[in-house]
Scaffold this motif. Structure first.
Motif, PDB file in Angstrom:
ATOM      1  N   ASN A  84      36.538  52.682  27.643  1.00 14.00           N
ATOM      2  CA  ASN A  84      36.637  51.080  27.652  1.00 14.00           C
ATOM      3  C   ASN A  84      36.439  50.410  29.071  1.00 14.00           C
ATOM      4  N   LEU A  85      35.673  50.213  29.780  1.00 12.60           N
ATOM      5  CA  LEU A  85      35.671  49.680  31.330  1.00 12.60           C
ATOM      6  C   LEU A  85      36.145  48.219  31.458  1.00 12.60           C
ATOM      7  N   PRO A  86      36.403  47.453  32.018  1.00 10.86           N
ATOM      8  CA  PRO A  86      36.389  46.319  32.200  1.00 10.86           C
ATOM      9  C   PRO A  86      35.894  45.725  33.319  1.00 10.86           C
ATOM     10  N   VAL A  87      34.486  44.376  33.215  1.00 13.53           N
ATOM     11  CA  VAL A  87      33.760  44.873  34.030  1.00 13.53           C
ATOM     12  C   VAL A  87      33.863  43.016  33.967  1.00 13.53           C
ATOM     13  N   ASP A  88      34.452  42.649  34.856  1.00 15.85           N
ATOM     14  CA  ASP A  88      35.275  41.948  34.608  1.00 15.85           C
ATOM     15  C   ASP A  88      35.865  40.924  36.268  1.00 15.85           C
ATOM     16  N   GLY A  89      35.376  41.586  37.381  1.00 14.89           N
ATOM     17  CA  GLY A  89      35.870  41.049  38.809  1.00 14.89           C
ATOM     18  C   GLY A  89      37.458  40.981  38.899  1.00 14.89           C
ATOM     19  N   GLY A  90      37.880  41.664  38.185  1.00 16.61           N
ATOM     20  CA  GLY A  90      39.010  41.613  38.512  1.00 16.61           C
ATOM     21  C   GLY A  90      40.335  41.734  37.360  1.00 16.61           C
TER      22      GLY A  90
END
Length: 144
Positions: free
Chosen positions: A127-133
């Motif tokens: 579950n890969l966060p694509v959240d700018g950190g």
């Protein structure tokens, strides 16, 4: 609810995925990893997608079907339309997101394309966060 659509879509596609040794990339949310104020139903639905991803990765791995998900934070789409025009709200997001902004749809799509590609052929249950950190923070305010 969102998790029902994901479940039924996977169930419909599964025979072909098993035949072709395909892969699944679900779209969840950072809200499926942690909670948000006043969004418990949304958090529960996205948490279901996040855990469905993990469970199906275990169940389908032996059948050579990979299952992953992306977990975006604020992404500027038609659904979030007017948010970009709210300077005070965007400042609050910028304060919480280390890259200082929300994502454009193409930035999330590029990660989905990677997870679906052969370059990620040994990646499953992510579950890969694509959240700018955003998910790097423990929630404490910025202290300078």
């Amino acid at each position: 609810m969102a998790q029902h659509g994901v479940f039924f879509c996977i169930r419909a596609a599964l025979p072909r995925l098993l035949e072709t040794r395909g892969n699944i990339v679900n779209v969840s949310s950072v809200s499926g990893i942690g909670g948000d104020w006043n969004m418990s139903a949304y958090n529960a639905a996205k948490g279901a997608v996040t855990n469905l991803t993990r469970s199906l990765a275990m169940e389908l791995g032996s059948k050579a079907v990979r299952v992953n998900a992306v977990n975006p934070s604020l992404t500027f789409t038609e659904m979030t339309g007017g948010l970009k025009d709210d300077a005070a709200l965007m400042a609050k997001f910028a304060e919480r997101i280390p890259l200082g902004r929300g994502a454009e749809p193409a930035e999330v799509a590029d990660v989905i394309a990677f997870l679906a590609s052969d370059d990620a052929r040994f990646v499953t249950s992510v579950n890969l966060p694509v959240d700018g950190g955003l998910s790097a923070s423990n929630g404490q305010p910025r202290v300078t």
